[in-house]
Write an enzyme that holds these catalytic residues in place. Sequence first.
Site, PDB file in Angstrom:
ATOM      1  CB  CYS A 127      -4.155  -6.965  -6.292  1.00 45.40           C
ATOM      2  SG  CYS A 127      -5.887  -6.844  -6.733  1.00 45.40           S
ATOM      3  CG  ASP A 128      -3.637  -1.518  -7.484  1.00 41.81           C
ATOM      4  OD1 ASP A 128      -3.533  -2.109  -8.570  1.00 41.81           O
ATOM      5  OD2 ASP A 128      -4.451  -0.598  -7.295  1.00 41.81           O
ATOM      6  CB  SER A 475      -7.629   4.664  -7.917  1.00 41.77           C
ATOM      7  OG  SER A 475      -7.396   3.777  -8.978  1.00 41.77           O
TER       8      SER A 475
END
Length: 572
Positions: A127-128, A475
Amino acid sequence: MTQWDKSKLPSRHVSIGPERAPHRSYYYAMGMTKEEIASPLVGVATCWNEAAPCNIALSRQAQAAKRGVAAAGAAPREFTTITVTDGIAMGHQGMKASLVSREVIADSVELTMRGHCYDAMVGLGGCDKTLPGLMMVMLRLNVPSVFLYGGSIMPGKFRGKDVTVLDVFEAVGTHAAGNMSDADLEELEQHACPGAGACGGQFTANTMACISEVIGLALPHSAGAPAPDEERDQWAYNSGRAVVDLIKSQLRPRDIVTRKALENAARIVGATGGSTNAVLHLPAIAHEAGIDFPLEEVARLMRDTPHIADLKPGGKYVALDVHNIGGVPVIIKALLDGGLLHGDCLTVTGKTLAENHKDIAFPTNQDVVRPVSNPISKIGGVVSLFGNLAPDGAIVKIAGMQKLRFEGTALCFDCEEDAFAAVEARAYKAGDVIVIRYEGPRGGPGMREMLSTTSAIYGQGMGDKVALITDGRFSGATRGFCIGHVGPEAAVGGTIGLLQNGDKIIIDAQQGTIDVVLSDDELAKRRAEWKPRGHNFNSGVLWKYAQQVGPARYGAVTQPGAKAETHTYADI
């Protein structure tokens, strides 16, 4: 088995000498042999959990990394840390936890490594925030380290087209506007994300994955294969073997992540139209190495790099398409051939970036990645903005945008929920500059992303008719005239907190400016009348974060970094 001299390795404190007999008894309890205990101890840190598809393949890959470590003669010790997935945290109070999780990941891995005196680490992220969090702690500890990306998700299929989670976020706006049925939205949500892996476009995870290769912390080609592909297991195995070679040579992360390597990282973000979040994470990574690399320097390099990879959200293709033409090395090769990268930077292979890529042939029978001589745009995909509205800077992603100047009037909201409600109700008009403030690192707290709001605007067909500015984040999937990281943030008295409905705002991404048309006297008057706002997070980790966090311009970091060190963990 290799006979190791552990006299200068951290693990000597838990494994060597008669006084460490109690410590060794614990290792025997876990099935380790005398020879394994006498070898280097390698932390294999993963962000595996069931919070998101980004991470569910990491446990499998960790087992392969452990086999690689063991085959090279060291002892792997697996542990996990947290993840907060933006896809599920987005659009509500949960997003306040996202950026904070980057610090918790770095801090928790540091504590595990310190507490058990591990000599090296392999870090697997999906994940980010897991990618920068793991890279940050590698530099903080400065033990031999190899990073491995868990891989991206395969594209989903909807009505014969490739889709990503961004299509679902934008469909929410289309549905709210009455242009998509309940049944179609349900069908899309059930098919957009077909399995394990991080978001498939050039959003934050894939942007940071590209960085992991070009910055030298990951093996060449290791970021490319999708998460479900068994090829990933081989890269995990290779990463495990590689870290043992680094223990032998004592090539450490700070030997690799130099100022030049950070400049290479900024270049690949510009070249791929990557996530604006890289402008937050690269200063934070640099901070761990004691290097000043603020927002404006990162963005200058991004802007000065031709945009050559046609990737979503601004373009046509996804990470799988890059992998199919040869992976991240193709992008690196194009930039090296164009004279835009420092080829002499060391990498975890022990060779330089140029040496790693000297035999890469740039494929000419494709249009996913172009040569530097024929770019999509001569300007990179991310640029910085400065002006009286953002004296400390702001960021806008221009990849895929046709119009680089916007004039409009402010429509102000003091949190994302209020702005999203207004967008859903169509309580805005063409020409508005939607302002979302008190969402910065300190004021949020947590610097939320605004994908739900920006996607709803796009889904309503208004993406090119309004602008949005915030002291929060966007995002990597956000597109359109969306300006984030506005600093100073509203919570500390920044200009964004002084705006009123109807104020005229001029944004010029070509010139790199963002201004409100107000006199210095009027701004001074409003500043004198401004009062700090409270928030409801007055205990727990979000309170703690708000007390410690610094400005976005310098990476929203929470501790002094390498410049304040008197020793590094690696040298205990």
